[in-house]
Design a protein around this motif. Structure first.
Motif, PDB file in Angstrom:
ATOM      1  N   ARG A   1      41.961  51.501  17.754  1.00  0.00           N
ATOM      2  CA  ARG A   1      42.477  52.582  16.891  1.00  0.00           C
ATOM      3  C   ARG A   1      41.325  53.385  16.282  1.00  0.00           C
ATOM      4  NH1 ARG A   1      47.886  51.987  16.203  1.00  0.00           N
ATOM      5  NH2 ARG A   1      48.714  49.932  16.709  1.00  0.00           N
ATOM      6  N   LYS A   2      40.116  52.777  16.292  1.00  0.00           N
ATOM      7  CA  LYS A   2      38.968  53.455  15.662  1.00  0.00           C
ATOM      8  C   LYS A   2      38.058  54.140  16.669  1.00  0.00           C
ATOM      9  CE  LYS A   2      37.608  49.684  13.422  1.00  0.00           C
ATOM     10  NZ  LYS A   2      37.235  48.637  12.485  1.00  0.00           N
ATOM     11  N   THR A   3      38.069  53.645  17.915  1.00  0.00           N
ATOM     12  CA  THR A   3      37.113  54.179  18.890  1.00  0.00           C
ATOM     13  C   THR A   3      37.690  54.063  20.294  1.00  0.00           C
ATOM     14  OG1 THR A   3      34.789  54.092  19.567  1.00  0.00           O
ATOM     15  CG2 THR A   3      35.893  51.989  19.318  1.00  0.00           C
ATOM     16  N   PHE A   4      36.993  54.669  21.244  1.00  0.00           N
ATOM     17  CA  PHE A   4      37.423  54.517  22.637  1.00  0.00           C
ATOM     18  C   PHE A   4      37.116  53.086  23.085  1.00  0.00           C
ATOM     19  CE2 PHE A   4      36.553  54.527  27.172  1.00  0.00           C
ATOM     20  CZ  PHE A   4      37.735  55.072  27.643  1.00  0.00           C
ATOM     21  N   LEU A   5      38.120  52.428  23.651  1.00  0.00           N
ATOM     22  CA  LEU A   5      37.938  51.039  24.096  1.00  0.00           C
ATOM     23  C   LEU A   5      38.668  50.838  25.410  1.00  0.00           C
ATOM     24  CD1 LEU A   5      37.324  47.929  23.685  1.00  0.00           C
ATOM     25  CD2 LEU A   5      39.522  47.812  22.510  1.00  0.00           C
ATOM     26  N   VAL A   6      37.978  50.222  26.358  1.00  0.00           N
ATOM     27  CA  VAL A   6      38.665  49.767  27.573  1.00  0.00           C
ATOM     28  C   VAL A   6      38.337  48.290  27.765  1.00  0.00           C
ATOM     29  CG1 VAL A   6      36.818  50.706  29.047  1.00  0.00           C
ATOM     30  CG2 VAL A   6      39.009  50.112  30.069  1.00  0.00           C
ATOM     31  N   VAL A   7      39.381  47.501  28.004  1.00  0.00           N
ATOM     32  CA  VAL A   7      39.199  46.073  28.290  1.00  0.00           C
ATOM     33  C   VAL A   7      39.274  45.917  29.805  1.00  0.00           C
ATOM     34  CG1 VAL A   7      40.104  43.742  27.956  1.00  0.00           C
ATOM     35  CG2 VAL A   7      40.204  45.400  26.089  1.00  0.00           C
ATOM     36  N   GLU A   8      38.192  45.406  30.389  1.00  0.00           N
ATOM     37  CA  GLU A   8      38.121  45.289  31.848  1.00  0.00           C
ATOM     38  C   GLU A   8      38.360  43.840  32.247  1.00  0.00           C
ATOM     39  OE1 GLU A   8      34.473  46.930  33.343  1.00  0.00           O
ATOM     40  OE2 GLU A   8      34.718  48.796  32.235  1.00  0.00           O
ATOM     41  N   TYR A   9      39.468  43.634  32.968  1.00  0.00           N
ATOM     42  CA  TYR A   9      39.793  42.282  33.419  1.00  0.00           C
ATOM     43  C   TYR A   9      39.332  42.066  34.855  1.00  0.00           C
ATOM     44  CZ  TYR A   9      42.848  41.717  29.373  1.00  0.00           C
ATOM     45  OH  TYR A   9      43.330  41.609  28.097  1.00  0.00           O
ATOM     46  N   GLY A  10      38.725  40.921  35.099  1.00  0.00           N
ATOM     47  CA  GLY A  10      38.390  40.534  36.467  1.00  0.00           C
ATOM     48  C   GLY A  10      39.655  40.034  37.147  1.00  0.00           C
ATOM     49  N   LEU A  11      40.182  40.848  38.034  1.00  0.00           N
ATOM     50  CA  LEU A  11      41.336  40.402  38.835  1.00  0.00           C
ATOM     51  C   LEU A  11      40.805  39.904  40.179  1.00  0.00           C
ATOM     52  CD1 LEU A  11      44.300  40.254  39.840  1.00  0.00           C
ATOM     53  CD2 LEU A  11      44.119  42.678  40.422  1.00  0.00           C
ATOM     54  N   GLN A  12      40.040  40.723  40.834  1.00  0.00           N
ATOM     55  CA  GLN A  12      39.395  40.481  42.151  1.00  0.00           C
ATOM     56  C   GLN A  12      40.378  40.607  43.313  1.00  0.00           C
ATOM     57  OE1 GLN A  12      36.738  40.815  40.999  1.00  0.00           O
ATOM     58  NE2 GLN A  12      36.332  39.503  39.262  1.00  0.00           N
ATOM     59  N   SER A  13      41.574  40.010  43.205  1.00  0.00           N
ATOM     60  CA  SER A  13      42.546  40.100  44.297  1.00  0.00           C
ATOM     61  C   SER A  13      43.890  39.669  43.726  1.00  0.00           C
ATOM     62  CB  SER A  13      42.137  39.143  45.421  1.00  0.00           C
ATOM     63  OG  SER A  13      43.207  38.968  46.335  1.00  0.00           O
ATOM     64  N   ILE A  14      44.972  40.182  44.302  1.00  0.00           N
ATOM     65  CA  ILE A  14      46.288  39.685  43.845  1.00  0.00           C
ATOM     66  C   ILE A  14      46.705  38.441  44.629  1.00  0.00           C
ATOM     67  CG2 ILE A  14      47.232  41.894  43.030  1.00  0.00           C
ATOM     68  CD1 ILE A  14      48.948  41.676  45.773  1.00  0.00           C
ATOM     69  N   HIS A  15      45.853  38.004  45.573  1.00  0.00           N
ATOM     70  CA  HIS A  15      46.244  36.875  46.430  1.00  0.00           C
ATOM     71  C   HIS A  15      45.677  35.572  45.874  1.00  0.00           C
ATOM     72  CE1 HIS A  15      47.779  39.844  49.185  1.00  0.00           C
ATOM     73  NE2 HIS A  15      46.622  40.481  49.104  1.00  0.00           N
ATOM     74  N   ASP A  16      46.574  34.679  45.483  1.00  0.00           N
ATOM     75  CA  ASP A  16      46.125  33.431  44.850  1.00  0.00           C
ATOM     76  C   ASP A  16      45.230  32.595  45.770  1.00  0.00           C
ATOM     77  OD1 ASP A  16      47.250  33.895  42.385  1.00  0.00           O
ATOM     78  OD2 ASP A  16      49.134  32.867  42.846  1.00  0.00           O
ATOM     79  N   ARG A  17      45.447  32.686  47.074  1.00  0.00           N
ATOM     80  CA  ARG A  17      44.592  31.890  47.978  1.00  0.00           C
ATOM     81  C   ARG A  17      43.141  32.382  47.895  1.00  0.00           C
ATOM     82  NH1 ARG A  17      46.919  35.747  51.319  1.00  0.00           N
ATOM     83  NH2 ARG A  17      45.429  36.779  52.702  1.00  0.00           N
ATOM     84  N   SER A  18      42.968  33.701  47.686  1.00  0.00           N
ATOM     85  CA  SER A  18      41.600  34.229  47.537  1.00  0.00           C
ATOM     86  C   SER A  18      41.012  33.786  46.194  1.00  0.00           C
ATOM     87  CB  SER A  18      41.603  35.758  47.603  1.00  0.00           C
ATOM     88  OG  SER A  18      42.034  36.195  48.859  1.00  0.00           O
ATOM     89  N   LEU A  19      41.838  33.786  45.155  1.00  0.00           N
ATOM     90  CA  LEU A  19      41.342  33.364  43.833  1.00  0.00           C
ATOM     91  C   LEU A  19      40.941  31.883  43.876  1.00  0.00           C
ATOM     92  CD1 LEU A  19      43.847  35.211  41.439  1.00  0.00           C
ATOM     93  CD2 LEU A  19      41.640  35.989  42.298  1.00  0.00           C
ATOM     94  N   ARG A  20      41.711  31.085  44.598  1.00  0.00           N
ATOM     95  CA  ARG A  20      41.347  29.660  44.743  1.00  0.00           C
ATOM     96  C   ARG A  20      40.030  29.551  45.498  1.00  0.00           C
ATOM     97  NH1 ARG A  20      46.797  28.806  45.424  1.00  0.00           N
ATOM     98  NH2 ARG A  20      46.656  29.059  47.685  1.00  0.00           N
ATOM     99  N   TRP A  21      39.896  30.340  46.579  1.00  0.00           N
ATOM    100  CA  TRP A  21      38.688  30.273  47.407  1.00  0.00           C
ATOM    101  C   TRP A  21      37.447  30.565  46.563  1.00  0.00           C
ATOM    102  CZ3 TRP A  21      35.146  34.190  48.671  1.00  0.00           C
ATOM    103  CH2 TRP A  21      34.169  33.819  49.610  1.00  0.00           C
ATOM    104  N   MET A  22      37.561  31.514  45.651  1.00  0.00           N
ATOM    105  CA  MET A  22      36.356  31.860  44.865  1.00  0.00           C
ATOM    106  C   MET A  22      36.274  31.070  43.560  1.00  0.00           C
ATOM    107  SD  MET A  22      37.144  35.769  43.702  1.00  0.00           S
ATOM    108  CE  MET A  22      38.406  36.271  44.824  1.00  0.00           C
ATOM    109  N   ASN A  23      37.162  30.079  43.413  1.00  0.00           N
ATOM    110  CA  ASN A  23      37.143  29.205  42.228  1.00  0.00           C
ATOM    111  C   ASN A  23      37.251  30.005  40.927  1.00  0.00           C
ATOM    112  OD1 ASN A  23      37.060  26.610  41.060  1.00  0.00           O
ATOM    113  ND2 ASN A  23      34.897  26.873  40.540  1.00  0.00           N
ATOM    114  N   ARG A  24      38.200  30.944  40.897  1.00  0.00           N
ATOM    115  CA  ARG A  24      38.356  31.779  39.698  1.00  0.00           C
ATOM    116  C   ARG A  24      38.901  30.999  38.505  1.00  0.00           C
ATOM    117  NH1 ARG A  24      36.228  36.147  37.795  1.00  0.00           N
ATOM    118  NH2 ARG A  24      38.132  36.740  36.754  1.00  0.00           N
ATOM    119  N   GLY A  25      39.678  29.945  38.785  1.00  0.00           N
ATOM    120  CA  GLY A  25      40.225  29.173  37.657  1.00  0.00           C
ATOM    121  C   GLY A  25      41.430  29.836  37.013  1.00  0.00           C
ATOM    122  N   HIS A  26      41.959  30.889  37.623  1.00  0.00           N
ATOM    123  CA  HIS A  26      43.232  31.464  37.158  1.00  0.00           C
ATOM    124  C   HIS A  26      43.940  32.077  38.349  1.00  0.00           C
ATOM    125  CE1 HIS A  26      42.132  35.717  37.542  1.00  0.00           C
ATOM    126  NE2 HIS A  26      40.961  35.426  37.002  1.00  0.00           N
TER     127      HIS A  26
END
Ligand code: SF4
Length: 329
Positions: A160-185
């Motif tokens: 509300r006070k300044t420009f802010l963007v929160v950048e989330y690491g998604l990397q891929s929508i495919h859970d098998r890829s997230l498992r492969w890279m050990n994302r932990g989510h």
């Protein structure tokens, strides 16, 4: 579409306009263009390290970290030696602007998980750069499974006070890829975090990796199509690249996987952007690392060549960002 731009009162256009970048002759909604429109001056992201840690290393979300992440960045000796954020800003400005050009900066909390600390410590870290006269806002990189309600309360207050963007690491929508890279989510964590963040009016960015082993061109386009349905502020594209002393580097060196070629990445980046809405800001088209850390691919050191090749690919196809965007709302 127009709105009052509180950062750049001379500009009445909406910096998220669907078409302004197009009429300016660009082929995608480049971050530099967005910044110029929003702030009325050249703005660059300035990377800051507040010394935060990561729940994917200490066992909270997982152990060992993502397979592409350099464990050295988390060594206690390095973190103890970190200069203050203000000193990092001064040094960063000297480095990015050696000829003392005018311009402003977005303080970018980049390494590690920048919402992983008690809220009072987060508040101190976020507020310190905002006191600097050349900082016009914040970008906070974090994991989607690491934004509690108190943290979102704080982020909402700051937005509300300044420009802010929160950048989330998604990397891929495919859970098998997230498992492969050990994302932990899982991918669901991203959609949940997006929803909770966006509902508070905070800009959200997503990081995506193109060229993950086992992902077909259609799989990468599926990630683009899912993101296209969200009210995202920005997307940052990375090619898969390996840095020294990581499990990924070991896989590359053992010949278990191969890293994407320049041409493959250019085609994939163009495919991806064609499926995104024109309003989404493109933070970058490829990722890289300093030469002393990079295992490969070497071509990613030349970001200008990647940008020119993606633009040439668009011209060859007669397309641009948004050409294949389907508004599914
Ligand atoms: S890439 Fe981010 S989430 Fe993954 S281990 Fe490194 S700091 Fe943690």
């Amino acid at each position: 579409m127009s709105s009052i731009n509180k950062y750049n009162p001379l500009c009445t256009a909406d910096p998220h306009s669907d078409t302004d970048w197009d009429t300016a002759g660009l082929l995608y909604h480049a971050l530099n263009f967005f910044f110029q429109r929003k702030f009325g001056v050249k703005v660059r992201k300035l990377s800051l390290d507040a010394g935060f840690l990561c729940p994917n290393r200490d066992g909270t979300s997982g152990q060992g970290g993502c397979i592409f992440c350099d464990p050295e960045s988390f060594s206690p000796s390095r973190r103890l030696k970190l200069p203050s954020l203000t000193a990092q800003i001064e040094e960063g400005i000297r480095h990015l602007s050696p000829r003392k050009e005018p311009g402003k900066y977005l303080a970018y909390f980049q390494p590690a998980t920048n919402t992983y600390a008690p809220t009072e410590r987060l508040r101190q870290a976020y507020e310190e750069p905002l006191a600097h006269p050349r900082i016009v806002g914040l970008a906070i990189g974090t994991r989607p499974d690491c934004v509690s309600k108190p943290v979102l309360d704080l982020l909402e207050e700051i937005s509300r006070k300044t420009f802010l963007v929160v950048e989330y690491g998604l990397q891929s929508i495919h859970d098998r890829s997230l498992r492969w890279m050990n994302r932990g989510h899982r991918a669901a964590a991203f959609f949940d975090a997006f929803d909770r963040t966006r509902r508070r009016g905070i800009h959200v960015g997503a990081h995506v990796i193109l060229g993950l082993p086992g992902e077909s061109p259609e799989d990468m386009i599926a990630t683009a199509r899912e993101l296209a349905g969200l009210e995202l502020h920005s997307v940052k594209l990375h090619n898969l690249y390996a840095v020294k002393n990581t499990p990924l580097a070991e896989m590359v060196e053992n010949g278990e996987i191969s890293l994407p070629t320049f041409d493959e990445h250019v085609r994939r980046a163009a495919d991806f952007l064609e499926h995104l809405p024109p309003r989404v800001v493109i933070d970058r088209l490829s990722g890289d690392a300093p030469p002393q850390y990079l295992v490969g691919p070497a071509w990613c050191r030349d970001k200008t060549a990647v940008r020119r090749a993606v633009e040439a690919e668009f011209r060859k196809r007669g397309t641009k960002q948004g050409s294949r965007f389907e508004n599914r709302v």
